[in-house]
Design a protein around this motif. Structure first.
Motif, mmCIF file in Angstrom:
data_model
loop_
_atom_site.group_PDB
_atom_site.id
_atom_site.type_symbol
_atom_site.label_atom_id
_atom_site.label_comp_id
_atom_site.label_asym_id
_atom_site.label_seq_id
_atom_site.Cartn_x
_atom_site.Cartn_y
_atom_site.Cartn_z
ATOM 1 N N ARG A 33 -4.533 8.928 1.032
ATOM 2 C CA ARG A 33 -4.844 7.519 1.212
ATOM 3 C C ARG A 33 -3.519 6.770 1.310
ATOM 4 N N VAL A 34 -3.312 6.113 2.441
ATOM 5 C CA VAL A 34 -2.072 5.398 2.696
ATOM 6 C C VAL A 34 -2.362 3.898 2.642
ATOM 7 N N LYS A 35 -1.676 3.197 1.731
ATOM 8 C CA LYS A 35 -1.789 1.739 1.639
ATOM 9 C C LYS A 35 -0.496 1.142 2.161
ATOM 10 N N ILE A 36 -0.641 0.187 3.066
ATOM 11 C CA ILE A 36 0.523 -0.433 3.689
ATOM 12 C C ILE A 36 0.478 -1.924 3.408
ATOM 13 N N LYS A 37 1.611 -2.495 2.978
ATOM 14 C CA LYS A 37 1.707 -3.930 2.709
ATOM 15 C C LYS A 37 2.935 -4.481 3.419
ATOM 16 N N ALA A 38 2.786 -5.697 3.954
ATOM 17 C CA ALA A 38 3.913 -6.368 4.596
ATOM 18 C C ALA A 38 3.625 -7.860 4.675
ATOM 19 N N TYR A 39 4.686 -8.644 4.832
ATOM 20 C CA TYR A 39 4.524 -10.089 4.961
ATOM 21 C C TYR A 39 4.237 -10.505 6.401
ATOM 22 N N ASP A 40 4.651 -9.703 7.365
ATOM 23 C CA ASP A 40 4.481 -10.039 8.781
ATOM 24 C C ASP A 40 3.411 -9.133 9.390
ATOM 25 N N HIS A 41 2.442 -9.729 10.072
ATOM 26 C CA HIS A 41 1.338 -8.933 10.625
ATOM 27 C C HIS A 41 1.769 -8.079 11.803
ATOM 28 N N LYS A 42 2.787 -8.490 12.548
ATOM 29 C CA LYS A 42 3.246 -7.681 13.677
ATOM 30 C C LYS A 42 3.923 -6.398 13.192
ATOM 31 N N ILE A 43 4.692 -6.518 12.128
ATOM 32 C CA ILE A 43 5.399 -5.348 11.587
ATOM 33 C C ILE A 43 4.408 -4.345 11.010
ATOM 34 N N ILE A 44 3.391 -4.855 10.308
ATOM 35 C CA ILE A 44 2.418 -3.943 9.687
ATOM 36 C C ILE A 44 1.575 -3.236 10.740
ATOM 37 N N ASP A 45 1.265 -3.912 11.834
ATOM 38 C CA ASP A 45 0.510 -3.264 12.908
ATOM 39 C C ASP A 45 1.329 -2.164 13.577
ATOM 40 N N GLY A 46 2.616 -2.409 13.761
ATOM 41 C CA GLY A 46 3.491 -1.381 14.327
ATOM 42 C C GLY A 46 3.638 -0.181 13.405
ATOM 43 N N ALA A 47 3.725 -0.436 12.099
ATOM 44 C CA ALA A 47 3.857 0.658 11.126
ATOM 45 C C ALA A 47 2.584 1.494 11.080
ATOM 46 N N THR A 48 1.410 0.847 11.124
ATOM 47 C CA THR A 48 0.156 1.607 11.118
ATOM 48 C C THR A 48 0.031 2.451 12.383
ATOM 49 N N LYS A 49 0.497 1.917 13.494
ATOM 50 C CA LYS A 49 0.426 2.670 14.750
ATOM 51 C C LYS A 49 1.302 3.926 14.679
#
Length: 129
Positions: A33-49
């Motif tokens: 289970r991978v939980k990802i947190k970030a302040y910027d939505h563009k950065i978090i979408d790139g990291a999930t991709k």
């Protein structure tokens, strides 16, 4: 005597249901289970991709990304230092979160996920379940 026969039959049905559950969930590897947190939505979408692409390259089934609720921290700061308490500036920090489940993870896939190079500002938490 009748009670004992009935009891053993209930045990037999419980064993059958347990066997069926095990057949439906074949566990070849472990579940991550991978939980990802970030302040910027563009950065978090790139990291999930990048995480999903890495997992799919290693032939692992991926569930997600599931967008979790964004937490908003609000802060009020006085504009003046002494008087004028009613004059305040308000700030808001949004923490975007995503959840990815990786099923039947192989050791090769786990090593690839641990060695990923993600952008700064992204907090990744990996749990084995």
């Amino acid at each position: 005597m009748f009670f004992n026969v009935r009891f053993t039959m209930s045990q037999a049905t419980e064993n059958k249901t347990k066997a069926k559950k095990e057949e439906n969930n074949p566990e070849v590897g472990s579940k991550l289970r991978v939980k990802i947190k970030a302040y910027d939505h563009k950065i978090i979408d790139g990291a999930t991709k990048t995480i999903i692409d890495t997992a799919e390259r290693n032939n692992v089934k991926v569930v997600g990304p599931v967008p979790l609720p964004t937490s908003k921290n609000k802060y009020s700061v006085n504009r003046a230092t002494f008087v004028h308490k009613t004059a305040q500036e308000q700030y808001e920090m949004r923490t975007h979160k995503r959840l990815i489940d990786i099923l039947n993870a192989t050791p090769k896939a786990i090593d690839a996920l641990m060695n990923l190079n993600l952008p700064s500002g992204v907090d990744v938490e990996i749990k084995m379940m």
